[in-house]
Design an enzyme around this catalytic site. Structure first.
Site, mmCIF file in Angstrom:
data_model
loop_
_atom_site.group_PDB
_atom_site.id
_atom_site.type_symbol
_atom_site.label_atom_id
_atom_site.label_comp_id
_atom_site.label_asym_id
_atom_site.label_seq_id
_atom_site.Cartn_x
_atom_site.Cartn_y
_atom_site.Cartn_z
ATOM 1 C CE1 TYR A 69 -2.420 -3.220 11.912
ATOM 2 C CE2 TYR A 69 -4.774 -3.669 11.866
ATOM 3 C CZ TYR A 69 -3.631 -3.204 11.253
ATOM 4 O OH TYR A 69 -3.701 -2.709 9.972
ATOM 5 C CG ASN A 71 -2.394 -17.535 23.932
ATOM 6 O OD1 ASN A 71 -2.073 -18.165 24.931
ATOM 7 N ND2 ASN A 71 -3.437 -17.869 23.181
ATOM 8 C CB ILE A 106 -0.953 -0.018 1.201
ATOM 9 C CG1 ILE A 106 -2.016 -1.115 1.022
ATOM 10 C CG2 ILE A 106 -1.635 1.333 1.379
ATOM 11 C CD1 ILE A 106 -2.923 -1.304 2.214
#
Length: 450
Positions: free
Chosen positions: A356, A302, A225
């Site tokens: 994220y 995790n 991108i």
């Protein structure tokens, strides 16, 4: 990578089989091609309230086939349902709808058009921002446009898309720039979005090269991108500076040679990254694109501290630190444009991506918080939130998840890096200072978090 399902669904046999079974039938979207002269290649229909008449003076720059429709006569040939040409673009001005009973004009205007839309048609509804209206009934009617526009966008076929533009007082002269983008194939993968336009004193001088004379920095520019953004900014006339990490130096230099661009090889998380970057930009910047980003996916149970810290450092902290340094040093010029690459994960969330999604939501928050503070300098800051985009990264997603990501949108397919790049280039234009503090989703109207 190639989308074999679209190839099959658009073949003669596949089209019949998909229709018989009732499977999604996405079409190949029309995208901007080099050498194209006008935003709309086909018939443009205009109707509705007083803003519609303001489009006519520049309408012939959009297309050479303009028609009007509705009870309010405009200085354009009337379009007759079932007898007029197929419609490539439609603009309806709903800005004067002030009561519930007036909302029926939406049905009366759009219903006859739906079977007369051309392939990859682009529709735009114009309104007034509800929060700026003192009359509660008028505010209610204008807010109703959002529900209508998002729903109608999901009913369009053959690659059609629809957006709602709330036009602020004094922003009427920004309609040309917005319509040049939203009525053209440059916005092929943007659908069901609500964008607010405000007044902006900085015009575009040359629509064939709207970024001419402007210096642009793109981080994470070596591939994917980022590379597409750099190519599109250069196409539109910008002098592009490409930044990426030392590991990507070879790809970065190859792209720079192709674009006649400069490079900055830099780890944006380094302690001295800001001072190094300022040294590389003695002439300053007009466009700053924070594209660099990483993923380290794990469910929170995790998630390691290293995974969490790495994503937040690259995706959120670095853009914050570098942008502040460029602003404080004057390296970012007045009337500059800042674009932050967020994600629909930052809007809707995504399993296994708490780090994220937090970083990308943080970028949207940064744009919203900084916009009013930068307004005095004429600087705009916005986030672009891509959905499922066909890149090397998505090519490695397991098949079932990849297919779900592609199909779960109104357009039934993944986007291309070009789609994100076109949105960034539009937000980088001088006149796009009319848009600030907003998140523009480039997701094909993803059904997740819609």
């Amino acid at each position: 990578m190639s989308d074999r399902y679209i190839d099959f669904a658009n073949s003669s046999l596949g089209h019949r089989l998909v229709a018989a079974i009732g499977l999604p039938s996405p079409v190949r979207l029309e995208r901007w091609q080099a050498g194209r002269l006008r935003p709309v290649e086909g018939a443009l229909l205009i109707g509705g309230g007083p803003l519609a008449a303001k489009i006519l003076p520049f309408g012939n720059k959009l297309t050479d086939a303009i028609y009007s429709y509705g009870p309010e006569p405009l200085a354009a040939p009337a379009w007759i349902p079932g007898h007029g040409p197929k419609l490539k673009a439609v603009v309806f001005d709903a800005s004067d709808l002030q009561h519930t009973d007036q909302l029926k004009q939406l049905r009366e205007f759009f219903q006859p058009l739906l079977k007369n839309l051309d392939h990859s048609a682009h529709l735009v509804i114009l309104g007034r921002a509800p929060e700026g209206l003192s009359d509660p009934f008028a505010a209610s009617a204008q807010r109703a446009l959002e529900g209508f526009s998002r729903s109608l966008a999901k009913e369009l076929r053959s690659g059609g898309v629809l957006q709602l533009l709330y036009v602020g007082d004094g922003a009427e002269d920004q309609l040309e720039g917005a319509l040049r983008f939203f009525l053209s194939p440059k916005s092929a993968y943007i659908c069901g979005q609500v964008v607010r336009l405000e007044a902006c004193a900085t015009p575009v001088e040359d629509w064939t090269r709207p970024l001419a004379g402007r210096k642009a920095l793109v981080t994470g520019a070596a591939r994917g991108i980022g590379a597409s953004i750099a190519e599109t900014l250069a196409r539109d006339g910008a002098e592009v500076i490409l930044l990426d990490v030392p590991q990507a130096k070879a790809d970065l230099e190859a792209l720079a040679a192709r674009l006649s661009a400069r490079t900055v090889v830099l780890d944006i998380c380094a302690e001295d990254a800001a001072s190094q970057l300022i040294e590389h930009l003695p002439e300053g910047l007009d466009i700053l694109v924070h594209n660099a980003g990483i993923t380290r996916d794990k469910t929170l149970a995790n998630m390691t501290p290293e995974y969490w810290d790495a994503v937040l450092a690259v995706n959120l902290n670095a853009p914050q630190v570098l942008t502040k340094a460029l602003l404080d040093s004057g390296t970012l010029h007045d009337n500059a444009r800042i674009v932050l690459l967020a994600s629909i994960s930052g809007i809707a969330g995504n399993r296994g991506q708490t780090n994220y999604a937090a970083s990308k939501a943080g970028l949207i928050g940064l744009a919203q918080a900084w916009a009013p503070l930068l307004k005095e300098r004429g600087i705009s800051i916005n986030a672009v939130a891509p959905g499922f985009i066909e890149t090397q990264m998505t090519a490695h997603i397991p098949f079932a998840l990849r297919e779900a990501g592609r199909r779960m949108s109104s357009l039934g397919q993944g986007g291309l890096p070009q789609d994100v790049a076109e949105a960034v280039a539009w937000l980088g234009q001088p006149g796009s200072g009319a848009v600030s503090g907003q998140a523009l989703r480039v997701c094909g109207q993803s059904l997740l978090g819609a």
